[in-house]
Scaffold this motif. Structure first.
Motif, PDB file in Angstrom:
ATOM      1  N   ARG A 168      -6.167  -6.742  -7.462  1.00  0.00           N
ATOM      2  CA  ARG A 168      -5.590  -5.630  -6.720  1.00  0.00           C
ATOM      3  C   ARG A 168      -5.361  -6.060  -5.274  1.00  0.00           C
ATOM      4  N   VAL A 169      -4.241  -5.652  -4.716  1.00  0.00           N
ATOM      5  CA  VAL A 169      -3.966  -5.955  -3.307  1.00  0.00           C
ATOM      6  C   VAL A 169      -3.777  -4.631  -2.575  1.00  0.00           C
ATOM      7  N   GLU A 170      -4.569  -4.466  -1.547  1.00  0.00           N
ATOM      8  CA  GLU A 170      -4.581  -3.231  -0.759  1.00  0.00           C
ATOM      9  C   GLU A 170      -3.243  -3.048  -0.035  1.00  0.00           C
ATOM     10  N   GLY A 171      -2.642  -1.882  -0.160  1.00  0.00           N
ATOM     11  CA  GLY A 171      -1.384  -1.601   0.526  1.00  0.00           C
ATOM     12  C   GLY A 171      -1.589  -1.299   1.996  1.00  0.00           C
ATOM     13  N   GLY A 172      -0.484  -0.979   2.669  1.00  0.00           N
ATOM     14  CA  GLY A 172      -0.553  -0.644   4.089  1.00  0.00           C
ATOM     15  C   GLY A 172       0.479  -1.433   4.860  1.00  0.00           C
ATOM     16  N   ALA A 173       0.290  -1.483   6.176  1.00  0.00           N
ATOM     17  CA  ALA A 173       1.209  -2.242   7.032  1.00  0.00           C
ATOM     18  C   ALA A 173       0.727  -3.682   7.097  1.00  0.00           C
ATOM     19  N   HIS A 174       1.572  -4.604   6.703  1.00  0.00           N
ATOM     20  CA  HIS A 174       1.251  -6.036   6.746  1.00  0.00           C
ATOM     21  C   HIS A 174       2.338  -6.747   7.536  1.00  0.00           C
ATOM     22  N   GLU A 175       2.041  -7.967   7.965  1.00  0.00           N
ATOM     23  CA  GLU A 175       3.075  -8.769   8.628  1.00  0.00           C
ATOM     24  C   GLU A 175       3.450  -9.924   7.723  1.00  0.00           C
ATOM     25  N   GLU A 277       4.104 -12.426  -0.577  1.00  0.00           N
ATOM     26  CA  GLU A 277       3.556 -13.061   0.635  1.00  0.00           C
ATOM     27  C   GLU A 277       2.235 -12.418   1.071  1.00  0.00           C
ATOM     28  N   VAL A 278       2.118 -11.105   0.897  1.00  0.00           N
ATOM     29  CA  VAL A 278       0.856 -10.433   1.222  1.00  0.00           C
ATOM     30  C   VAL A 278      -0.253 -10.943   0.292  1.00  0.00           C
TER      31      VAL A 278
END
Ligand code: AVJ
Ligand code: FE
Length: 391
Positions: A168-175, A277-278
């Motif tokens: 699982r990869v946590e969502g949100g604002a990433h760069e 990429e995240v």
């Protein structure tokens, strides 16, 4: 820098050393250049940027620029061009290199000149030669009885890790994208914010075993280089050697169309570029099957000590991974140093691949690196990692 240029050239020459003139000149496939074109083109690119542009010198032979222009000369006609042939190409490569080293000794890396700041043009030159090594390896897959000068067998012996099918990869604002410092291609810039919803991603690349289930169940075409063995199994022929398909290895040489169909069959989907990429954040390229000399993949689940922060394994190396995304410009993109590297390919024609393959040189890959190709192409070292929504 002279040492790195020399290493890159030795590597290129090592790849072609076992080949005859006939093999160097031969057109194996209309979608791939003859190897002799790649050799001249590598040297011509160096002459254009280093000797002519930076060094202000005249080219050794003024007519070569046009013959080795990748945009002017489509791959299918490169075999018929009056390009340098086997005994002419090495003296040209050596002649250009001599002058490149002369220029390197003369030049100050002016931090005010974007081409020279942090040695940009030299890094670009190295990256270009590395990338052409990979194109050359695509063609070498088709060369019967190719015997590499050097083989690194270590990746095949890497231990396979166990773990969940998806992480699982946590969502949100990433760069994502490359920051302003250091070498990166224009298409990786600028670094910018993306909002992604929480998602799932396969922990390992899709295996041959899983892909066999898909083709048996749906009647889909096998990957490039596969054939039936006559007893219900599959064999694969590359570099003139026929081997049983190893179910543990990542599937390789599949098109975007096939990757997308596989993902849907599996009840999943391809990751978007930002998702990929995240999920790749924290990957260690020194613990990955890269650098061309393994001549094949490590088993899926190997290199778990090089895993990313979310626990995904082998995001760098082994196989390029198709994403669902078209190759488009990042917001604020500026072409540099020439629009023919990336900008002319932007649009909805090409799909993005990420992560590099065993055939990618280690120094050219990073988690922000974007590769692209037509969705029907399979000669590239392309595989699959599926994603899914977090439900
Ligand atoms: C980034 C692999 C799509 O081969 O067309 C080589 C790399 N660009 N010379 C290609 C490239 C200019 C490019 N790909
Ligand atoms: Fe090129």
């Amino acid at each position: 820098m002279a040492g790195r240029l020399d290493e890159a050239r030795r590597h290129t020459l090592k790849l072609v050393e076992p080949l005859t003139h006939e093999q160097l000149n031969r057109v194996y496939d209309p979608i791939l250049s003859p190897l002799i074109w790649d050799l001249g083109h590598i040297a011509n690119f160096e002459e254009l940027w280093l000797v002519q542009r930076i060094g202000g010198r005249e080219p050794l032979r003024g007519d070569l620029g046009e013959l080795y222009d990748a945009i002017e000369q489509p791959r299918k006609i490169r075999g018929e061009l009056p390009i340098l042939r086997a005994d002419e190409v090495r003296p040209y490569m050596d002649g250009v290199r001599e002058r490149t080293l002369e220029v390197l000794r003369e030049i100050e890396l002016d931090p005010e000149d974007p081409l020279l700041a942090d040695g940009f043009v030299y890094e670009m030159l190295l990256a270009h030669e590395y990338q052409h090594n990979e194109t050359m390896l695509q063609l070498l897959q088709m060369v019967e009885s190719y015997e590499p000068v050097e083989v690194d067998g270590a990746p095949a012996a890497e231990q396979v890790s166990d773990g969940p099918e998806m992480v699982r990869v946590e969502g949100g604002a990433h760069e994502i994208g490359a920051g302003p410092k250091g070498f990166a291609y224009d298409n990786e810039r600028p670094r910018h914010r993306v909002d992604v919803a929480t998602f799932l991603i396969d922990r390992t690349p899709v295996t041959n075993e899983a892909y066999i289930s898909f083709i048996e169940e749906t009647g889909a075409e096998p990957p490039m280089y596969w054939e039936r063995d006559g007893e219900g199994g599959w064999v694969r022929t590359a570099m003139g050697r026929t081997e049983e398909v190893d179910p543990r290895l990542p599937v390789i040489h599949v098109s975007w169309e096939e990757a997308d169909a596989f993902a849907r069959w599996a009840g999943k989907r391809l990751p978007t570029e930002p998702e990929w990429e995240v999920a790749a954040a924290g990957a260690n390229r020194d613990r990955a099957n890269l650098d061309e000399l393994s001549f094949g993949c490590a088993p899926a689940g190997a290199y778990a000590d090089g895993c990313t922060s979310c626990g995904a394994v082998q995001m760098l190396g082994d196989v390029w991974e198709w994403t669902s995304s078209d190759f488009t410009a990042y917001p604020g993109f500026a072409a540099f140093p020439y629009p023919e590297y990336s900008e002319v390919f932007f649009g909805d024609t090409y799909k993005v691949l990420r992560g590099g393959a065993w055939a990618t040189r280690r120094d050219v890959i990073r988690t922000s690196f974007r590769n692209w190709d037509l969705p029907i192409r399979r000669q590239i070292f392309s595989g699959i990692r599926c994603a899914g929504d977090d439900v």
